[in-house]
Design an enzyme around this catalytic site. Structure first.
Site, PDB file in Angstrom:
ATOM      1  N   HIS A   1       0.837  -1.223   0.000  1.00 55.55           N
ATOM      2  CA  HIS A   1       0.000   0.000   0.000  1.00 55.55           C
ATOM      3  C   HIS A   1       0.864   1.261   0.000  1.00 55.55           C
ATOM      4  CE1 HIS A   1      -3.430  -2.630   1.271  1.00 55.55           C
ATOM      5  NE2 HIS A   1      -2.465  -3.232   1.949  1.00 55.55           N
TER       6      HIS A   1
ATOM      7  N   SER B   1      15.309  20.988 -16.643  1.00 55.23           N
ATOM      8  CA  SER B   1      14.120  21.777 -16.921  1.00 55.23           C
ATOM      9  C   SER B   1      14.534  23.045 -17.626  1.00 55.23           C
ATOM     10  CB  SER B   1      13.419  22.111 -15.600  1.00 55.23           C
ATOM     11  OG  SER B   1      12.685  23.307 -15.723  1.00 55.23           O
TER      12      SER B   1
ATOM     13  N   GLU C   1       9.744   7.884 -17.151  1.00 55.30           N
ATOM     14  CA  GLU C   1       8.373   8.384 -17.349  1.00 55.30           C
ATOM     15  C   GLU C   1       7.857   8.022 -18.738  1.00 55.30           C
ATOM     16  OE1 GLU C   1       7.792  12.591 -15.637  1.00 55.30           O
ATOM     17  OE2 GLU C   1       9.949  12.344 -15.778  1.00 55.30           O
TER      18      GLU C   1
ATOM     19  N   LYS D   1      16.539  21.103 -11.546  1.00 59.48           N
ATOM     20  CA  LYS D   1      15.802  19.877 -11.840  1.00 59.48           C
ATOM     21  C   LYS D   1      16.652  18.792 -12.497  1.00 59.48           C
ATOM     22  CE  LYS D   1      11.950  19.025 -11.359  1.00 59.48           C
ATOM     23  NZ  LYS D   1      10.729  19.480 -12.018  1.00 59.48           N
TER      24      LYS D   1
END
Ligand code: ARG
Length: 464
Positions: free
Chosen positions: A156, A277, A290, A283
């Site tokens: 979980h 970024s 992804e 970043k």
């Protein structure tokens, strides 16, 4: 290009109908398989005496010439041809004259396209399989490196029990090993030749389907000519094996994204597989992971698209089936690209072992071990579970951890507690103590690694 099937029609097809109908812009990628199939067909026509030896040889030479010209780029595919089958046949006829017109004897584009697609996919499955083996090897190497690295295991997404990073990585190794099995299963049913089914009903020419199939390396031929030209199960099976493979890559991608966040900071992805970024200078984004997660949706889409196309089709061939190829090609390209980027990304990944260990120290990951301790002292597990729960609640209230509770306090909950409880719930011992088959202790993870390495070595031997 003039239509080779022009015969009964009184009119030319409308240009918009041509544009709509044509598949050359995507099926051109099967030119090699189409030509190899045609060479085997020409050989079979000669072998069975349907064409003379000279005719058969002329066709085979002409086809070989087209293949090498296409490979070398001295012949370009005519984008106005209807499909790759028509282009090859038309080019052959232009080059050879009338004998070229004999190639399509005892054949239809229906069995031809089914053959081409099987040949194409058999090649691609081999490549995808090899790439999957590469990823499996990279994951297993990382598991070896981190087999003693303690981290929290989750259920979980809540900290559950301590495990090792090696153990966690080997879970993905098991998935990939099954993926290879699924690709093999798909390949076995794909490896059956449909050529000679002709349009749907077979042919009155004395062909030899088994001989033609064997020229192309097929160990078997389809048993029913109607099924042979209608069947796209081999594409569906391939797509579903790839969908499951991508699901696995996607789950791992999700973990890589989470783990590389500042919130977790369990891993450091190599700069070569992250991006920055355009506005935020700090970043470091896990774009490759992804994108693999995102592209999983495409592959699921390819599978569902083909299943949906097929679901209402009457037997035998229907033009709807031309839609099979773009789904299959998209899947092939996507899966290969994902595997090609994933393997070096995994190989270059570094674990932040201190952060993993620190995370495993918070969250009462040894609560089960505390309950197990009392159970081993004779308390029924449910009763032991309850005491462990009460002690966790006590710790939360007093901002402490189980291993720091004094023995006197523990004994207020159960007189079965002894000094040995501290060893039983020490983080390292919680890992080394889980010696059950497949569990998280070092010997078990080493056995898992050894079993996968054996599998990989067997594959390498089979390849050699
Ligand atoms: N381009 C077609 C396909 O991809 C080839 C088969 C065409 N057969 C036919 N009877 N029109 O399915």
């Amino acid at each position: 290009m003039a239509k080779m099937w022009a015969g009964r029609s009184e009119k030319e097809t409308a240009p918009i109908a041509d544009d709509f109908n044509t598949s050359i812009h995507f099926d051109c990628r099967m030119y090699r398989q189409d030509i190899m199939g045609s060479m085997a067909h020409a050989a079979m026509l000669g072998h069975c005496g349907i064409l003379t030896p000279a005719e058969s040889a002329a066709l085979q030479d002409g086809l070989a010439g087209i293949l090498s010209d296409l490979d070398e780029g001295t012949l370009t595919i005519d984008p106005t041809a209807e499909d790759i089958h028509m282009f090859v046949e038309q080019t052959l006829t232009e080059r050879l004259g009338d004998v070229g017109k004999k190639l399509h004897t005892a054949r239809s584009r229906n069995d031809q396209v089914a053959l081409d697609l099987r040949l194409y996919l058999l090649d691609e499955v081999k490549e995808i399989r090899a790439l999957t083996l590469g990823l499996l090897a990279a994951i297993t190497e990382q598991a070896e490196r981190y087999k003693a690295t303690i981290m929290p295991g989750y259920t979980h997404l809540q900290r559950a029990q301590p495990i090792t990073f090696g153990h966690h990585l080997m879970a993905y190794a098991m998935m990939l090993r099954r993926d290879i099995g699924r690709l093999d299963d798909a390949a076995a049913r794909m490896n059956v030749s449909p050529i000679g089914c002709c349009a749907l009903a077979g042919t009155s020419f004395p062909i030899d389907r088994v001989w033609e199939a064997s020229q192309l390396g097929f160990p078997a031929v389809t048993s029913n000519s109607i099924d042979g030209v209608s069947d796209r199960d081999f594409c569906v099976e391939f797509l579903s094996a790839c969908a499951v493979l991508m699901m696995h890559l996607s789950r791992l991608s999700e973990e890589l994204v989470l783990w590389s966040s500042w919130e977790f900071h369990f891993i450091e992805l190599d700069d070569a597989y992250t991006t920055g970024s355009s506005i935020m200078p700090q970043k470091k984004n896990p774009d490759m992971a992804e994108l693999c997660r995102g592209k999983t949706g495409r592959v699921y889409g390819d599978l569902i698209a083909l299943l949906t196309t097929l679901k209402g089709l009457p037997l035998a061939y229907n033009k709807d089936m031309q839609e099979d190829k773009e789904a299959v090609f998209d899947c092939v390209d996507t899966v290969k690209m994902c595997l090609r980027v994933f393997t070096p990304m995994i190989a270059a990944m570094k674990a932040c072992t201190c952060n993993m260990y620190r995370a495993a120290q918070r969250g009462f990951l040894n609560a089960t071990d505390l309950a197990d301790y009392l159970t081993k002292k004779g308390l029924p597990f449910r009763a032991a579970y309850k005491i462990a729960g009460q002690l966790v609640a006590y710790c939360i209230e007093h901002t402490t951890v189980l291993e720091e509770l004094p023995l006197t306090l523990l004994q207020q909950y159960s007189e079965r507690f002894g000094e040995d409880v501290y060893a039983a719930i020490a983080l390292t011992n919680c890992v080394t103590g889980r010696t059950s088959l497949g569990g998280t202790c070092a010997a078990s993870v080493e056995a898992q690694i050894a079993s996968v390495r054996d599998f990989l070595a067997g594959q390498a031997k089979a390849e050699a």
